[in-house]
Design a protein around this motif. Structure first.
Motif, short mmCIF file in Angstrom:
data_model
loop_
_atom_site.label_atom_id
_atom_site.label_comp_id
_atom_site.label_asym_id
_atom_site.label_seq_id
_atom_site.Cartn_x
_atom_site.Cartn_y
_atom_site.Cartn_z
N GLN A 20 0.83 -1.21 0.00
CA GLN A 20 0.00 0.00 0.00
C GLN A 20 0.86 1.26 0.00
N LEU A 21 1.84 1.24 0.89
CA LEU A 21 2.71 2.42 1.00
C LEU A 21 3.43 2.66 -0.31
N GLY A 22 3.97 1.60 -0.90
CA GLY A 22 4.67 1.74 -2.18
C GLY A 22 3.79 2.36 -3.25
N CYS A 23 2.56 1.91 -3.31
CA CYS A 23 1.64 2.44 -4.30
C CYS A 23 1.39 3.93 -4.10
N PHE A 24 1.16 4.31 -2.86
CA PHE A 24 0.81 5.71 -2.60
C PHE A 24 2.02 6.64 -2.72
N VAL A 25 3.18 6.13 -2.42
CA VAL A 25 4.37 6.95 -2.66
C VAL A 25 4.56 7.12 -4.16
N GLY A 26 4.26 6.07 -4.90
CA GLY A 26 4.31 6.17 -6.35
C GLY A 26 3.36 7.23 -6.89
N LEU A 27 2.22 7.33 -6.26
CA LEU A 27 1.22 8.29 -6.71
C LEU A 27 1.56 9.73 -6.31
N PHE A 28 1.96 9.88 -5.06
CA PHE A 28 2.06 11.23 -4.51
C PHE A 28 3.49 11.69 -4.24
N GLY A 29 4.44 10.83 -4.48
CA GLY A 29 5.82 11.21 -4.20
C GLY A 29 6.19 10.95 -2.75
N ASP A 30 7.44 11.16 -2.46
CA ASP A 30 7.92 10.81 -1.12
C ASP A 30 8.20 12.05 -0.29
N ARG A 31 7.22 12.90 -0.22
CA ARG A 31 7.40 14.11 0.58
C ARG A 31 6.34 14.27 1.66
N ARG A 32 5.10 14.25 1.27
CA ARG A 32 4.05 14.62 2.23
C ARG A 32 3.59 13.39 3.00
N TRP A 33 4.33 13.06 4.01
CA TRP A 33 4.14 11.77 4.67
C TRP A 33 2.85 11.70 5.47
N ASP A 34 2.51 12.78 6.14
CA ASP A 34 1.24 12.77 6.89
C ASP A 34 0.07 12.59 5.94
N PHE A 35 0.16 13.27 4.82
CA PHE A 35 -0.89 13.14 3.81
C PHE A 35 -0.97 11.70 3.31
N ILE A 36 0.17 11.13 2.98
CA ILE A 36 0.21 9.75 2.49
C ILE A 36 -0.35 8.80 3.54
N ALA A 37 0.03 9.04 4.78
CA ALA A 37 -0.46 8.18 5.86
C ALA A 37 -1.99 8.22 5.92
N LYS A 38 -2.55 9.40 5.70
CA LYS A 38 -4.01 9.53 5.78
C LYS A 38 -4.70 8.88 4.58
N VAL A 39 -4.30 9.30 3.39
CA VAL A 39 -5.04 8.85 2.21
C VAL A 39 -4.82 7.37 1.91
N SER A 40 -3.71 6.82 2.38
CA SER A 40 -3.44 5.41 2.08
C SER A 40 -4.32 4.48 2.90
N GLY A 41 -4.87 5.03 3.98
CA GLY A 41 -5.65 4.18 4.85
C GLY A 41 -4.81 3.36 5.81
N LEU A 42 -3.53 3.53 5.73
CA LEU A 42 -2.65 2.86 6.68
C LEU A 42 -2.84 3.48 8.05
N LYS A 43 -2.93 2.67 9.04
CA LYS A 43 -3.08 3.22 10.39
C LYS A 43 -1.70 3.47 10.99
N ARG A 44 -0.93 4.22 10.24
CA ARG A 44 0.43 4.55 10.64
C ARG A 44 0.59 6.05 10.65
N THR A 45 1.57 6.51 11.42
CA THR A 45 1.87 7.94 11.37
C THR A 45 2.68 8.23 10.11
#
Length: 241
Positions: A20-45
């Motif tokens: 999941q994380l790999g996919c969302f980093v692919g989509l949004f880049g590796d910068r906005r981590w809080d955003f990625i954490a939210k939109v990915s649905g991962l229950k991670r910070t």
DNA sequence: AACCAAACCAACCGCGAGTTG
DNA sequence: ACAACTCGCGGTTGGTTTGGT
């Protein structure tokens, strides 16, 4: 161990989470981590996502043990910069600060133990000559040794403090490395990453998506610090001394 | 085979620096 | 100018693996 607290997952990552994380980093880049954490649905910070990406999922990462060349480089750079792990890591494409930090601790523990044994023999020549004998006087302060990244006399400052006050000369360390380098291992290549996702969806090296890349930062460092070594996007290391 | 200690490594935490509104 | 937020770094912890007895 996975702890659930306020719906935040902790502990080891599952394959599904990695994917999941790999996919969302692919989509949004590796910068906005809080955003990625939210939109990915991962229950991670966001912090946790970033760490997982940087230390484990990043496509440029190497796996496996450090090569003797890398070990030498780490020791050399550490003697210059102290515990500036991220800066050191920038000079070793495919290696993370965490990896280097772990290597250093392990390596230094070995060196410290060797040194300790030698000192014991020197300090108490009248006692039994075996290295297992109990020391009578001096012991090396192992904790402070680790804390300062090899400099027991104090914290590292910046480059201007280079080479001050070391217990171990570089010769000692090189000797130690040379002893170890009889078990030479091959560097392991990057393609391991692509095997990580058995579902086969992921993707090209995701650096291309973001503006930021450690290798780019390293190029800036090269300018700042006189360009000791040069490389291009983690594909090769050319050490210019 | 079982136990223990050491080594290794992934992940978390706290803090400071940088960015944004 | 300043407060809130985000990110990255370095230190530390704890689980797992490996090696020795």
């Amino acid at each position: 161990m996975v702890v659930q607290e306020e719906n935040i997952r902790k502990g080891p990552w599952t394959e599904q989470e990695d994917f999941q994380l790999g996919c969302f980093v692919g989509l949004f880049g590796d910068r906005r981590w809080d955003f990625i954490a939210k939109v990915s649905g991962l229950k991670r910070t966001g912090k946790s996502c970033r760490l997982r990406w940087v230390n484990y999922l990043h496509p440029g990462l190497k796996r496996g043990k450090m090569t003797p060349h890398e070990e030498r480089l780490v020791l050399e750079l550490h003697s210059k910069w102290g515990n500036r792990w991220s800066r050191i890591a920038r000079k070793l494409p495919g290696r993370t600060d965490n990896e280097i930090k772990n290597f250093w601790r392990t390596h230094m523990r070995k060196v410290a133990q060797e040194k300790k044994k030698k000192d014991m023999v020197i300090v108490s020549p009248s006692s039994s000559s075996t290295i297992d004998s109990v020391p009578t006087t001096i012991e090396i302060g192992e904790e402070s040794f680790y804390d300062t990244g090899g400099n027991p006399l104090g914290k590292h400052k910046e480059e201007e403090d280079d080479q001050k006050g070391y217990c171990y000369t570089m010769d000692d360390i090189w000797r130690d490395i040379d002893n170890q380098s009889t078990n030479v291992m091959k560097p392991i290549c990057d393609e391991q990453f692509y095997g990580n996702f058995s579902s086969g969806v992921v993707v090209s090296p995701l650096w291309e998506y973001g503006q930021y890349s450690p290798w780019k930062v390293a190029e800036e460092d090269n300018k700042l610090y006189g360009g000791m070594n040069v490389y291009d996007h983690g594909e090769a290391v050319v050490l210019i001394t």
